[in-house]
Design a protein around this motif. Structure first.
Motif, mmCIF file in Angstrom:
data_model
loop_
_atom_site.group_PDB
_atom_site.id
_atom_site.type_symbol
_atom_site.label_atom_id
_atom_site.label_comp_id
_atom_site.label_asym_id
_atom_site.label_seq_id
_atom_site.Cartn_x
_atom_site.Cartn_y
_atom_site.Cartn_z
ATOM 1 N N THR A 42 -7.935 -1.901 -5.788
ATOM 2 C CA THR A 42 -6.616 -1.381 -6.140
ATOM 3 C C THR A 42 -6.304 -1.841 -7.558
ATOM 4 O OG1 THR A 42 -5.354 -3.341 -5.489
ATOM 5 C CG2 THR A 42 -5.814 -1.741 -3.744
ATOM 6 N N MET A 46 -0.994 -5.901 -1.015
ATOM 7 C CA MET A 46 -2.327 -5.439 -1.422
ATOM 8 C C MET A 46 -3.185 -6.554 -1.984
ATOM 9 S SD MET A 46 -2.201 -1.688 -3.128
ATOM 10 C CE MET A 46 -0.931 -1.965 -4.352
ATOM 11 N N PHE A 62 0.855 -1.191 0.000
ATOM 12 C CA PHE A 62 0.000 0.000 0.000
ATOM 13 C C PHE A 62 0.892 1.242 0.000
ATOM 14 C CE2 PHE A 62 -2.857 -3.206 1.701
ATOM 15 C CZ PHE A 62 -4.058 -2.907 1.058
#
Lengths: 319, 430
Positions: free
Chosen positions: A244, A268, A87
């Motif tokens: 994402t 992620m 992240f």
């Protein structure tokens, strides 16, 4: 805003000398590690457990100033294995903390291992969490680290519950659960042969709740991800999957914005937030007291594949 | 044993560390599962996994603890697992030790750090009609190990009382046998408690029976004392780590860090160093990153001396003339390696923070766990406990383990394999 709750208000029955005791034990282990090995490093991912270990390391090796800050430099570098799918908030936090503290940071990049050909992905969006092991072992070899300190806790998972505080790794970086050394009193057997290394776990005996209590008590800075914020998510198989570039919506899935926080931050591709309004460490302590799902159960996609997935990865050298 | 009017509260809120021991299938995993389940330490997703496995039948609480693939395959516990739970009064760390004789080393690992031991006794494996009741070898072995390692409180939990016809009578018979065994072995028993881990009787909820008015297991655990350090008397501090302020000249003040074995120390105290024998005055004492007034047993303390002396990891700081050094001593040896202990071979031993070479110069006896008698022996095999004499290459400030855990404990390491081969508990020096 209301005044923050104290730990005593949240848990009036316990007087929290157990936190002092856990702190004492962790500092003892950190000093032991530095004294017994030549080339130690501290695994620092920016996650809450490594932030706690970092504060404990400050207490073990630095002196406290009148303003509450710590003077001096840690006797080892910090090591982070960057999967390339971290992240951005966490990477930003990591670099800021390291700069503020004036510490040395070594980064092992999974991308480099992919370029070298030591990691082959089966498809571009595959979870890179398991592949971290290769990059980690390559970094250990490159920098000739003989011990790695990490924030793993025994309450996280069944295989971790079995691990010693000083955990031996053979020359392939592997953990041999049946061959673990007896760990007697605090007379740690830290003897290793060339090419082998150790993992040291100073917060083995802490629980998720202890970690949050300590973060609240010590005012430990954390990445913003840990506190409630609005985020675009997809509901998938009982988990909240963050939207994402590496975890896009699948056909037929709808995207919504939810008030969430992360209980753990990892890659992620495999880390999910939970719905929560908790905006401070004390809020999170209060929430953790009521929680009914384990940290990994609520947040990790890759541990669900089998009862033994963590153990298998650990045997290969995973942290 | 009088009924408990009000729930007792431990005065010290440190976590209580206890181990569970006992033979295979005595129900250790189920007991721990029950403690975790009834104290709500099991979370929904973990329960969900168990419910799926049970497929409609009652869930198997023992599955909560076996964490390794080989353990699930074989249905046994191989290695120590650590579990955590809390009640309103206390936090607990359970060291779940294996029952198999071949894994005794892990039982010793669990015992070395514990404040209490709960030894499970499976009542269904005993013939309670023949008196005195004959106890199983593992019950004796585990109680003896816990006793030898000076685990402060030893508790017997007599399990599976749901599976016998007359539980009150059966419990009384086993209780007599345990008390008799303990008396002959010199073991002080903290409590003998009847339980049914499977049904949950007397684990967290008190037993409803006219033949028992003692505490439940959890009530007892909530009031047992954690290990107490000796804060009085002479100072003994093994130097763990020497820290220099800043970098460069080598003349900066150095802080000598270590966990105090016994006693306390403050600025102005005179101390003597071991092995150099040099004396100094304490200029300052520290705790973590701060200067404090006094530091005492159990704390990882930093000591700054008033003069520059050559001190390194492995040395000891003590009250002048308090250290008695020896390079020969008699000890109890719990042998944990598959390769037998060899007389004359050089091993590494660790005492405090010092590693020295050592050899076993004689094996006097091994302990027969059936008769509790010392048998003459010339070898010590894996999982055996014996009395040995040890010679070290340099003198060490050893103390009797009975009076001090830190000064009286050593590990013995095979220099070829680096395996931790044994635990030495000093009986007497010289």
């Amino acid at each position: 805003m209301n005044a923050p709750l104290t730990i005593q208000q949240l848990l009036p029955e316990l007087d929290h000398t157990h936190l002092d005791w856990l702190e004492e034990e962790a500092i003892f282990i950190l000093r032991e590690t530095v004294a017994a090995f030549e080339r130690p490093a501290l695994l620092f991912s920016g996650g809450k457990d490594s932030c706690v270990v970092l504060r404990l390391a400050e207490k073990a090796f630095k002196s406290k100033q009148a303003d509450g800050s710590y003077k001096g430099r840690l006797p080892f570098p910090l090591l982070h294995v960057d999967t390339g799918h971290n992240f951005p908030e966490v990477i930003e936090f990591r670099d800021r903390r390291v700069a503020e503290m004036g510490e040395r940071l070594v980064v092992g990049h999974l991308e480099d291992s992919i370029k070298r050909g030591t990691v082959r992905l089966s498809h571009p969006l595959e979870s890179r969490n398991g592949h971290q092991t290769v990059a980690l072992l390559e970094a250990i070899e490159e920098h000739r680290f003989d011990v790695l300190m990490g924030g793993a806790r025994r309450d996280e998972e069944k295989a971790r519950a079995k691990e010693r505080i000083f955990s031996h790794r053979d020359s392939f970086g592997q953990w041999q659960p049946k061959e673990q050394r007896p760990e007697l009193w605090t007379l740690f057997n830290t003897r290793i042969k060339p090419g082998e290394h150790m993992r040291a776990f100073p917060i083995s005996n802490w629980t998720e709740l202890d970690v949050w209590l300590y973060i609240a008590r010590e005012n430990i800075p954390l990445p913003s991800l840990y506190f409630a914020h609005p985020r675009e998510v997809i509901r998938r198989k009982g988990l909240l999957v963050p939207l994402t570039e590496v975890t896009p919506a699948e056909p037929g899935e709808s995207i919504e914005t939810a008030q969430v926080r992360f209980r753990t931050v990892g890659d992620m591709t495999c880390t999910c937030p939970v719905e929560s309004p908790a905006a401070s460490a004390t809020d999170i302590v209060a929430e953790t007291l009521k929680v009914t799902i384990s940290e990994r159960g609520a947040t990790r996609m890759d541990d669900r594949t089998s009862d033994a997935s963590m153990e298998r990865r650990k045997k290969e050298g995973y942290f | 044993m009088a009924p408990l009017a009000t729930p007792p509260v431990a005065k010290d809120h440190r976590a209580l560390r206890f181990l569970t021991a006992g033979s295979v299938d005595d129900g250790k995993s189920t007991l721990i599962g029950r403690l975790l389940y009834d104290s709500r330490a099991i979370l929904a997703d973990q329960l969900d996994t168990l419910e799926k496995k049970a497929a409609g039948a009652p869930i198997d609480l023992s599955l909560l603890t076996d964490g390794l693939e080989a353990e699930r395959e074989q249905g046994i516990t191989i290695d120590v697992a650590y579990r955590y739970f809390a009640t309103k009064q206390r936090k607990f760390i359970i060291a779940d030790a294996p029952g198999h004789e071949q894994y005794t080393r892990n039982m010793v690992t669990a015992a070395a750090g514990s404040d209490a031991a709960v030894v499970l006794v499976d009542i269904t494996k005993l013939d309670t009609t023949v008196k005195p009741v004959k106890l199983l070898p593992q019950t004796r072995r585990h109680a003896l190990l816990a006793h030898l390692l000076r685990v402060p409180s030893i508790v017997f939990a007599v399990n599976k009382l749901d599976a016998v016809d007359n539980p009150g009578e059966a419990f009384a018979a086993v209780r007599d046998a345990l008390l008799d065994f303990a008396e002959r072995a010199g073991i002080t028993v903290a409590e003998i408690i009847p339980v049914s881990a499977l049904r949950g009787d007397n684990v967290t909820q008190p037993l409803q029976a006219d033949w028992y008015d003692g505490p439940s297991l959890l009530q007892l655990l909530e009031r047992l004392p954690p290990t107490q350090e000796r804060k009085d008397g002479d100072l003994l501090l093994p130097v763990q780590y020497v820290a220099r302020e800043g970098e460069g000249t080598g003349n900066q003040p150095r802080t000598l860090w270590g966990r105090i074995a016994h006693g306390r120390v403050k600025a102005g105290d005179s101390v003597q160093l071991f092995p150099s024998g040099q004396t100094a005055v304490v200029a300052e004492v520290r705790l973590a990153g701060e200067v404090v007034d006094v530091v005492e047993a159990g704390q990882s303390a930093g000591v700054v001396l008033d003069r520059q002396l050559d001190v390194s990891r492995g040395d000891w700081i003590a009250t002048p003339k308090a250290i008695h050094e020896a390079n020969r001593f008699s000890a109890t040896l719990a042998w944990l390696d598959t390769e037998p202990a060899a007389i004359g071979r050089k091993y590494w031993v660790r005492h405090g923070n010092r590693w020295v070479q050592a050899r076993i110069t004689g094996i006097e006896s091994t302990l027969d766990i059936h008769t509790l008698e010392a048998r003459e022996a010339h070898q010590l095999h894996v999982n055996e406990i014996g009395t040995v004499t040890v010679e070290t290459q340099q003198p060490l400030p050893v103390e009797a383990y009975e009076s001090n855990r830190i000064g009286g404990s050593l590990i013995i390491v095979d220099p070829a394999s680096n395996r931790t081969s044994g635990a030495l508990l000093v009986k007497s020096a010289g």
